[in-house]
Scaffold this motif. Structure first.
Motif, short mmCIF file in Angstrom:
data_model
loop_
_atom_site.label_atom_id
_atom_site.label_comp_id
_atom_site.label_asym_id
_atom_site.label_seq_id
_atom_site.Cartn_x
_atom_site.Cartn_y
_atom_site.Cartn_z
N ASN A 2 0.85 -1.20 0.00
CA ASN A 2 0.00 0.00 0.00
C ASN A 2 0.88 1.24 0.00
OD1 ASN A 2 0.46 -1.10 2.82
ND2 ASN A 2 -0.21 0.96 3.34
N THR A 15 -5.24 0.72 1.46
CA THR A 15 -5.51 0.42 2.87
C THR A 15 -5.59 1.72 3.66
OG1 THR A 15 -3.18 0.25 3.54
CG2 THR A 15 -4.20 -1.75 2.68
N GLN A 35 -3.88 0.33 11.07
CA GLN A 35 -2.88 0.05 10.03
C GLN A 35 -2.64 -1.46 9.89
OE1 GLN A 35 -2.33 2.86 12.21
NE2 GLN A 35 -3.32 3.92 10.52
N GLU A 66 -3.21 -3.69 6.76
CA GLU A 66 -2.22 -4.02 5.72
C GLU A 66 -2.10 -5.52 5.50
OE1 GLU A 66 0.68 -0.12 6.29
OE2 GLU A 66 1.21 -2.02 7.23
#
Lengths: 279, 129
Positions: free
Chosen positions: A57, A152, A237, A240
């Motif tokens: 990403n 993402t 996060q 991912e």
């Protein structure tokens, strides 16, 4: 006839780049993470891939919020890194493989995916750091790149199910490629971490173990959770992991794990490094 | 249409609403990919900010270096990290600013999870310790 030699997965925490730059691989904080890499180096020396199809990403280097593709396939002759704004060293430029990129694009569209195609594309730490880790002494990358970007960053994100299907369609395209390349599939990012909000610092070793235990033999198990549930379990996060799921799909139906290293924390992140071979 | 989802404590999803609200703030941060812009910001913050169509809420959050305020104003952490980088702040510093504890306490919370404590326990210790 091209061969998919296997899959390599690792985290792409920016500070890993800083640790490499400052020579801290043997520092007690970093050693448990970097100790996961000798098996990667040995494996790459053995299987000698010459093209990498990388799922990752962008973090606000190539894409901004003015145009934010859900899926983007690089089709450039080369991919440079550039200043990301917070002091990372500038990383080496990659050679692309536009013919293979377009073959993948053709295959994806035939399978009813609608990727954005990028004949010009910068790549950020999410690609450069996994390569710095894999090829620490390389003056030039010994391998060509086909980058596939997954959003993402800005919700709605594609579902885990959709990302696995994307990867499986990439696999079909790779399997029909007439070249004689040795292809490695790479997924970068994760595992659990959250940088933003009052919940910053959240990690979840239990969910990470679930992902690592199932990704190899039953990746569909990772697609049962909605994106919202994955954010709850893995952090904002930690989503991912979508890159890992897509890469697992691109490896092909069967896989066996030949290496796994899991360590937390690296910065705010639970970091993992994994190798699969086709089975 | 998406159904109503149970909120995740301490977490703001960067969705379409945030992306619309935060566009100018994130554009400001995106500009910091270029050194010339970082230097311009450091040389004259007010003049540099004036180039972007920031909301009063965004101006206030930047003036106060209030990360949670920036997120509430639509900031995305990947872009905000570029602003933090100008001040030499890393994600533990930003974590400390968002949780209201010292950087050392925030790091201790991360290390506690490394020893096998759950986030919930490590987080409680961080706030009480």
């Amino acid at each position: 006839m091209a061969e998919i030699v296997g899959a390599y997965f690792t985290s792409h925490v920016p500070s890993i780049g800083g640790a490499i730059h400052r020579g801290l691989k043997q520092d007690p904080y970093w050693k448990p993470f970097f100790d996961g890499f000798p098996p990667v180096h040995e494996w790459l020396a053995k299987v000698k891939p010459d093209v990498a199809v990388v799922f990752s990403n962008d973090h606000g280097l190539n894409f901004f919020l003015d145009k934010m593709p859900t899926f983007a396939v690089g089709a450039a002759p080369e991919y440079a890194n550039a200043d990301e704004g917070w002091g990372l060293p500038l990383y080496k430029t990659f050679k692309g493989h536009p013919e293979l990129s377009w073959h993948i694009i053709e295959g994806l569209v035939e399978e009813e995916f609608d990727p954005v195609t990028c004949q010009s594309m910068l790549v950020d730490h999410a690609i450069s750091i996994p390569f710095e880790l894999a090829y620490p002494d390389a003056e030039q990358w010994p391998i060509k790149l086909v980058p596939i970007g997954i959003n993402t960053v800005q919700h709605p994100l594609p579902s885990a199910k959709r990302c696995l299907a994307l990867g499986r369609s990439v696999h079909k395209a790779l399997a029909s490629w007439k070249g004689d390349e040795r292809i490695v599939v790479i997924g970068t990012g994760g595992l659990s971490h959250q940088l933003d909000g009052e919940r910053a610092g959240f990690m979840n070793a239990e969910y990470d173990r679930f992902c690592l235990d199932n990704l190899v033999s039953d990746p569909d198990a990772l697609t049962k959770d909605s994106i919202h549930e994955i954010v709850r379990l893995a952090g904002t996060q930690g989503v991912e992991v979508l890159n890992w799921i897509a890469a697992r799909g691109a490896l092909g139906p069967g896989a066996r794990e030949i290496h796994r290293n899991y360590h937390l924390p690296i910065s705010n992140t639970a970091a993992a490094t994994v190798l699969y071979e086709p089975a | 249409m998406p159904s109503e989802l149970e909120p995740i404590p301490g977490t703001t999803l960067f969705d379409g609403e945030a992306a619309r609200k935060g566009y100018a703030l994130n554009a400001l941060c995106f500009s910091f990919n270029e050194k010339v812009n970082r230097d311009a910001f450091l040389a004259d913050e007010a003049a540099y900010l004036a180039r972007f169509n920031l909301t009063p809420e965004q101006h206030e959050a930047i003036a106060k270096r209030d990360v949670l305020g920036m997120i509430a104003a639509g900031g995305n952490i990947y872009y905000l990290a570029k602003l933090a980088g100008i001040f030499g702040l890393n994600v533990q510093d930003v974590g400390s600013m968002q949780t209201g504890v010292s950087v050392d306490k925030f790091k201790a919370m991360l290390l506690a999870q490394g020893r096998g404590e759950s986030y919930e326990v490590a987080h409680k210790e961080m706030l009480n310790g």
